[in-house]
Design a protein around this motif. Sequence first.
Motif, PDB file in Angstrom:
ATOM      1  N   GLU A   1      -7.342  14.386   4.534  1.00 43.50           N
ATOM      2  CA  GLU A   1      -6.203  14.844   5.248  1.00 43.50           C
ATOM      3  C   GLU A   1      -5.047  15.196   4.523  1.00 43.50           C
ATOM      4  O   GLU A   1      -4.260  16.318   5.188  1.00 43.50           O
ATOM      5  CB  GLU A   1      -5.772  13.287   5.794  1.00 43.50           C
ATOM      6  CG  GLU A   1      -4.446  13.377   6.637  1.00 43.50           C
ATOM      7  CD  GLU A   1      -3.774  11.838   6.997  1.00 43.50           C
ATOM      8  OE1 GLU A   1      -2.587  11.712   6.923  1.00 43.50           O
ATOM      9  OE2 GLU A   1      -4.556  10.903   6.945  1.00 43.50           O
ATOM     10  N   GLN A   2      -5.116  15.254   3.209  1.00 42.04           N
ATOM     11  CA  GLN A   2      -4.091  15.650   2.169  1.00 42.04           C
ATOM     12  C   GLN A   2      -4.256  17.352   2.282  1.00 42.04           C
ATOM     13  O   GLN A   2      -3.522  18.065   2.182  1.00 42.04           O
ATOM     14  CB  GLN A   2      -4.221  14.998   0.718  1.00 42.04           C
ATOM     15  CG  GLN A   2      -3.742  13.689   0.858  1.00 42.04           C
ATOM     16  CD  GLN A   2      -2.312  13.560   0.430  1.00 42.04           C
ATOM     17  OE1 GLN A   2      -1.751  14.503  -0.373  1.00 42.04           O
ATOM     18  NE2 GLN A   2      -1.625  13.063   1.540  1.00 42.04           N
TER      19      GLN A   2
ATOM     20  N   HIS B   1       0.768  -1.240  -0.117  1.00 43.97           N
ATOM     21  CA  HIS B   1       0.033  -0.005   0.203  1.00 43.97           C
ATOM     22  C   HIS B   1       0.713   1.353   0.073  1.00 43.97           C
ATOM     23  O   HIS B   1       0.559   2.281   0.862  1.00 43.97           O
ATOM     24  CB  HIS B   1      -0.972   0.304   1.068  1.00 43.97           C
ATOM     25  CG  HIS B   1      -1.865  -0.898   1.164  1.00 43.97           C
ATOM     26  ND1 HIS B   1      -3.269  -0.935   1.835  1.00 43.97           N
ATOM     27  CD2 HIS B   1      -2.307  -2.116   0.228  1.00 43.97           C
ATOM     28  CE1 HIS B   1      -3.911  -2.131   1.701  1.00 43.97           C
ATOM     29  NE2 HIS B   1      -3.446  -2.709   0.573  1.00 43.97           N
TER      30      HIS B   1
ATOM     31  N   ILE C   1      -4.160   7.278  -2.540  1.00 43.22           N
ATOM     32  CA  ILE C   1      -4.522   8.732  -2.139  1.00 43.22           C
ATOM     33  C   ILE C   1      -5.138   9.295  -3.545  1.00 43.22           C
ATOM     34  O   ILE C   1      -4.446   9.255  -4.477  1.00 43.22           O
ATOM     35  CB  ILE C   1      -3.140   9.223  -1.950  1.00 43.22           C
ATOM     36  CG1 ILE C   1      -2.244   8.733  -0.387  1.00 43.22           C
ATOM     37  CG2 ILE C   1      -3.254  11.010  -1.737  1.00 43.22           C
ATOM     38  CD1 ILE C   1      -1.193   9.533  -0.172  1.00 43.22           C
TER      39      ILE C   1
ATOM     40  N   LEU D   1     -11.657   6.024   2.437  1.00 40.02           N
ATOM     41  CA  LEU D   1     -10.748   6.428   1.426  1.00 40.02           C
ATOM     42  C   LEU D   1     -10.747   8.171   1.302  1.00 40.02           C
ATOM     43  O   LEU D   1      -9.877   8.608   0.954  1.00 40.02           O
ATOM     44  CB  LEU D   1     -11.041   5.928   0.150  1.00 40.02           C
ATOM     45  CG  LEU D   1     -11.108   4.528  -0.417  1.00 40.02           C
ATOM     46  CD1 LEU D   1     -11.697   4.058  -1.566  1.00 40.02           C
ATOM     47  CD2 LEU D   1      -9.590   4.264  -0.371  1.00 40.02           C
ATOM     48  N   TYR D   2     -11.997   8.706   1.409  1.00 41.36           N
ATOM     49  CA  TYR D   2     -12.310  10.066   1.401  1.00 41.36           C
ATOM     50  C   TYR D   2     -11.553  10.790   2.658  1.00 41.36           C
ATOM     51  O   TYR D   2     -11.299  11.867   2.400  1.00 41.36           O
ATOM     52  CB  TYR D   2     -13.819  10.399   1.231  1.00 41.36           C
ATOM     53  CG  TYR D   2     -13.829  11.914   0.686  1.00 41.36           C
ATOM     54  CD1 TYR D   2     -13.454  11.907  -0.526  1.00 41.36           C
ATOM     55  CD2 TYR D   2     -14.246  13.085   1.309  1.00 41.36           C
ATOM     56  CE1 TYR D   2     -13.729  13.210  -1.268  1.00 41.36           C
ATOM     57  CE2 TYR D   2     -14.285  14.263   0.839  1.00 41.36           C
ATOM     58  CZ  TYR D   2     -14.306  14.294  -0.588  1.00 41.36           C
ATOM     59  OH  TYR D   2     -14.007  15.667  -1.014  1.00 41.36           O
ATOM     60  N   SER D   3     -11.419   9.985   3.768  1.00 45.91           N
ATOM     61  CA  SER D   3     -10.659  10.815   4.796  1.00 45.91           C
ATOM     62  C   SER D   3      -9.363  11.196   4.452  1.00 45.91           C
ATOM     63  O   SER D   3      -8.724  11.970   4.990  1.00 45.91           O
ATOM     64  CB  SER D   3     -10.791   9.884   6.150  1.00 45.91           C
ATOM     65  OG  SER D   3     -10.077   8.570   5.800  1.00 45.91           O
ATOM     66  N   ARG D   4      -8.659  10.147   3.554  1.00 49.24           N
ATOM     67  CA  ARG D   4      -7.415  10.387   3.106  1.00 49.24           C
ATOM     68  C   ARG D   4      -7.309  11.877   2.400  1.00 49.24           C
ATOM     69  O   ARG D   4      -6.309  12.605   2.342  1.00 49.24           O
ATOM     70  CB  ARG D   4      -6.543   9.044   2.413  1.00 49.24           C
ATOM     71  CG  ARG D   4      -6.673   8.158   3.150  1.00 49.24           C
ATOM     72  CD  ARG D   4      -6.285   6.956   2.396  1.00 49.24           C
ATOM     73  NE  ARG D   4      -6.451   5.493   3.164  1.00 49.24           N
ATOM     74  CZ  ARG D   4      -6.186   4.525   2.527  1.00 49.24           C
ATOM     75  NH1 ARG D   4      -5.898   4.342   1.299  1.00 49.24           N
ATOM     76  NH2 ARG D   4      -6.263   3.410   3.368  1.00 49.24           N
ATOM     77  N   ASN D   5      -8.278  12.189   1.500  1.00 50.09           N
ATOM     78  CA  ASN D   5      -8.354  13.284   0.874  1.00 50.09           C
ATOM     79  C   ASN D   5      -8.321  14.638   1.687  1.00 50.09           C
ATOM     80  O   ASN D   5      -7.516  15.429   1.654  1.00 50.09           O
ATOM     81  CB  ASN D   5      -9.620  13.404  -0.057  1.00 50.09           C
ATOM     82  CG  ASN D   5      -9.637  12.371  -1.452  1.00 50.09           C
ATOM     83  OD1 ASN D   5      -8.690  11.582  -1.507  1.00 50.09           O
ATOM     84  ND2 ASN D   5     -10.255  12.883  -2.315  1.00 50.09           N
TER      85      ASN D   5
END
Length: 302
Positions: free
Chosen positions: A222-223, A127, A171, A216-220
């Motif tokens: 965070e970015q 990953h 990401i 998945l969207y929580s990573r967006n």
Amino acid sequence: MITFVLSGGGNRGPLQVGALRVLLESGIVPEMIVGSSAGAINGAFLALNPVTEQCDEMARLWNRAGKHKLIAASPLQFVKQFALGADHISDNQLLKRYARARMGDGTTTFGALKIPLFVTIGHLRTHTLYVYGDDPSADVVEAIATSSAVPGFFPPTKHKGELFIDGGSLINLPIMLAISRGATEIYALDIAYDLRAKRSFEGVLKIGEHASRPILYSRNIEQLQKGIATPGITIHHIPFYEFPDVNLGDFSKTDAMIASGARDMRDYLRSPAPNRVRGMHKFGEHELPEGPAGTRPFLEHA
């Protein structure tokens, strides 16, 4: 450095095409592009020639994806591939051939592009995000084919026994990658999703895909938050919410998506909101359906 960061979003990619045209028409021209998955496809074509006319070529790509079945899989094909234990249900060779033909000989390496392009892919076993674009001799078509290799739908790219997949699965909005390569003002075109949309949940794939969305969207998010917290960085986060139910392989709404993306971008440019993250909607109790007998929603944010 003005940079366009283009998220993945399957065949909702035409939303970005309309938005990109409006940006270019408004005199906002990228000096660099970073893309994942569908955003990598759009980014590659725009990096060839970042002018409004190139958006017409991108529109043709998405229209012909349906007409010529560049991205297609029937239910029968799904059952057959599943029964055979295959690692994908749709081939991407037609997409690769079309992209190579439209880009033209001599322009399918990163070094031949008009502006820098960075494309993300994911290493399945660890990953880990891998990045195309630093090596000018690397092949753009192979990069976008791997970046858009939706796990289970398109075949992964195999290299020395390792598998590489859709960059958006790790990401989907690679803001920090853009900053690491010199971006200072970012237009983040986010075509991922929004939980408020009315959706159909027929079929195991749709149920599984929607269940994984918040993670998945929580990573967006965070970015975006990391980017905004970085000194000297301005980020324009523009999410696109229309056409949430379009099935992967359905390109019948391409023109309508292009028009919708253009409208949303015009709306944003009329009232820009830099360094504001527009995250997933948090539902209030009045918006939620009745649960099974004996349950009630627990809203931590309430």
